[in-house]
Design an enzyme around this catalytic site. Structure first.
Site, PDB file in Angstrom:
ATOM      1  N   ASP A  67       0.816  -1.216   0.000  1.00  0.00           N
ATOM      2  CA  ASP A  67       0.000   0.000   0.000  1.00  0.00           C
ATOM      3  C   ASP A  67       0.850   1.266   0.000  1.00  0.00           C
ATOM      4  O   ASP A  67       2.073   1.212   0.191  1.00  0.00           O
ATOM      5  CB  ASP A  67      -0.946  -0.009   1.212  1.00  0.00           C
ATOM      6  CG  ASP A  67      -0.263  -0.425   2.513  1.00  0.00           C
ATOM      7  OD1 ASP A  67       0.972  -0.362   2.571  1.00  0.00           O
ATOM      8  OD2 ASP A  67      -0.970  -0.817   3.447  1.00  0.00           O
ATOM      9  N   ASN A 136      -7.441  -2.947  14.504  1.00  0.00           N
ATOM     10  CA  ASN A 136      -8.787  -3.402  14.146  1.00  0.00           C
ATOM     11  C   ASN A 136      -8.723  -4.588  13.177  1.00  0.00           C
ATOM     12  O   ASN A 136      -9.691  -4.887  12.491  1.00  0.00           O
ATOM     13  CB  ASN A 136      -9.600  -2.255  13.526  1.00  0.00           C
ATOM     14  CG  ASN A 136      -8.939  -1.695  12.267  1.00  0.00           C
ATOM     15  OD1 ASN A 136      -7.919  -2.219  11.804  1.00  0.00           O
ATOM     16  ND2 ASN A 136      -9.511  -0.645  11.696  1.00  0.00           N
ATOM     17  N   HIS A 138      -7.047  -4.866  10.443  1.00  0.00           N
ATOM     18  CA  HIS A 138      -6.888  -4.611   9.009  1.00  0.00           C
ATOM     19  C   HIS A 138      -5.553  -5.173   8.528  1.00  0.00           C
ATOM     20  O   HIS A 138      -4.592  -5.283   9.299  1.00  0.00           O
ATOM     21  CB  HIS A 138      -7.038  -3.119   8.671  1.00  0.00           C
ATOM     22  CG  HIS A 138      -5.895  -2.232   9.045  1.00  0.00           C
ATOM     23  ND1 HIS A 138      -6.012  -1.184   9.930  1.00  0.00           N
ATOM     24  CD2 HIS A 138      -4.607  -2.197   8.620  1.00  0.00           C
ATOM     25  CE1 HIS A 138      -4.864  -0.558  10.044  1.00  0.00           C
ATOM     26  NE2 HIS A 138      -3.980  -1.155   9.249  1.00  0.00           N
ATOM     27  N   GLU A 143      -9.705  -2.260   5.460  1.00  0.00           N
ATOM     28  CA  GLU A 143     -10.328  -1.953   6.745  1.00  0.00           C
ATOM     29  C   GLU A 143     -11.568  -2.823   6.965  1.00  0.00           C
ATOM     30  O   GLU A 143     -12.171  -3.308   6.002  1.00  0.00           O
ATOM     31  CB  GLU A 143     -10.758  -0.474   6.755  1.00  0.00           C
ATOM     32  CG  GLU A 143      -9.610   0.514   6.656  1.00  0.00           C
ATOM     33  CD  GLU A 143      -8.891   0.744   7.992  1.00  0.00           C
ATOM     34  OE1 GLU A 143      -8.908  -0.137   8.862  1.00  0.00           O
ATOM     35  OE2 GLU A 143      -8.306   1.828   8.140  1.00  0.00           O
TER      36      GLU A 143
HETATM   37  C1  GLP Z   1      -0.544   0.371   8.570  1.00  0.00           C
HETATM   38  C2  GLP Z   1      -0.105  -0.479   7.389  1.00  0.00           C
HETATM   39  C3  GLP Z   1      -0.306  -1.943   7.666  1.00  0.00           C
HETATM   40  C4  GLP Z   1       0.316  -2.301   9.027  1.00  0.00           C
HETATM   41  C5  GLP Z   1      -0.356  -1.503  10.099  1.00  0.00           C
HETATM   42  C6  GLP Z   1       0.143  -1.828  11.496  1.00  0.00           C
HETATM   43  O1  GLP Z   1      -1.902   0.491   8.619  1.00  0.00           O
HETATM   44  N1  GLP Z   1      -0.814  -0.156   6.191  1.00  0.00           N
HETATM   45  O2  GLP Z   1       0.296  -2.705   6.635  1.00  0.00           O
HETATM   46  O3  GLP Z   1       0.160  -3.680   9.261  1.00  0.00           O
HETATM   47  O4  GLP Z   1      -0.099  -0.131   9.829  1.00  0.00           O
HETATM   48  O5  GLP Z   1       1.299  -1.102  11.775  1.00  0.00           O
HETATM   49  P1  GLP Z   1       2.260  -1.397  12.992  1.00  0.00           P
HETATM   50  O6  GLP Z   1       3.047  -2.601  12.631  1.00  0.00           O
HETATM   51  O7  GLP Z   1       3.116  -0.165  13.085  1.00  0.00           O
HETATM   52  O8  GLP Z   1       1.420  -1.593  14.191  1.00  0.00           O
END
Ligand code: GLP
Length: 241
Positions: A67, A136, A138, A143
């Site tokens: 993404d 959440n 995702h 989402e």
């Molecule tokens: C963002 C990214 C996800 C990632 C998420 C969790 O939303 N698009 O790919 O898994 O953050 O991030 P973190 O690993 O910093 O908790």
């Protein structure tokens, strides 16, 4: 789907890096799906260490990231383009032209989504997809919703995701509200999926994803249907299992 629990985040990173390196040893021109966020950073550091130790060679590897934010310049320190160069690409021998992220600044984001999915298909599909997980549940920026989208698409970020991303930006107004993300179909089509989750703040999302019913309201629960999905967890993230 299977899960493995390790004592700490460092062991999770070592295990994930070993699985990535063994994939690349077996198939030097592997197509890797990559993730951003803090969860995969220790794994990327371990991959850099293994590269510098002469164990891993990324010269033929091709990568596609999950993404990118919409309407954030690629040079912005919070963009995922910047993140990937800084955290991984600048430190290993992958040719930069082999690395791909969706263009969140494209004038036609729908056309960019179609182009991105076609580029993944042209490369032969993703051999191994690395994922983190949101609070959440995702994955990528898919989402929780009543229905999930198959292909790459524009995602409106949920309030909890905007709040979670707030820590990287100077002020709340600067946090992007939209992102271009690979869809659930793109993730589910990867031959193998490694989801990395560490820390107690991920325990509820992990519990619902592994023990709950498969539901588009818990996007990571869809991985229960994937034959080669491995959740690599530290004890804190696995606490409720
Ligand atoms: C963002 C990214 C996800 C990632 C998420 C969790 O939303 N698009 O790919 O898994 O953050 O991030 P973190 O690993 O910093 O908790």
């Amino acid at each position: 789907m299977q899960f493995r629990v390790f004592d700490n985040a460092s062991q999770v990173a070592q295990a994930a890096a070993l699985l990535v390196v063994s994939q690349v040893l077996r198939k030097p021109d592997s197509v890797l799906g990559l993730a951003t966020g803090s969860s995969p950073v220790p794994t990327y550091r371990e991959l850099i260490r293994l590269y510098k130790a002469g164990v891993a060679d990324f010269s033929k590897v091709v990568t596609f990231n999950l993404d990118e934010y919409c309407h954030l310049p690629q040079e912005h320190p919070c963009s995922y383009h910047y993140f990937m160069r800084h955290e991984l690409f600048d430190h290993i021998n992958i040719p930069i032209e082999n690395t791909h992220l969706p263009d969140g600044n494209a004038t036609d984001l729908d056309a960019e989504s179609v182009r991105y999915d076609a580029a993944i298909a042209d490369a032969g599909g993703i051999d191994l997809q690395i994922l983190g997980i949101g609070h959440n549940a995702h994955i990528g920026f898919n989402e929780p919703a009543d229905t999930l989208v198959f292909g790459t698409h524009v995602s409106d970020l949920s309030p909890s995701t905007i709040q979670a991303n707030r820590r990287f930006f100077d002020q709340e107004e600067d946090v992007p509200r939209q992102a271009l993300t690979m869809g659930m179909g793109g993730i589910m089509r990867a031959s193998c999926v490694l989801l990395i989750a560490t820390g107690q703040d991920k325990a509820q999302a992990i519990y619902e994803s592994i023990r709950g019913e498969m539901s588009p309201r818990v996007p990571a629960s869809m991985l229960q249907a994937h034959p080669q999905a491995f959740f690599l967890l530290d004890r804190k993230a696995a606490k409720l299992l």
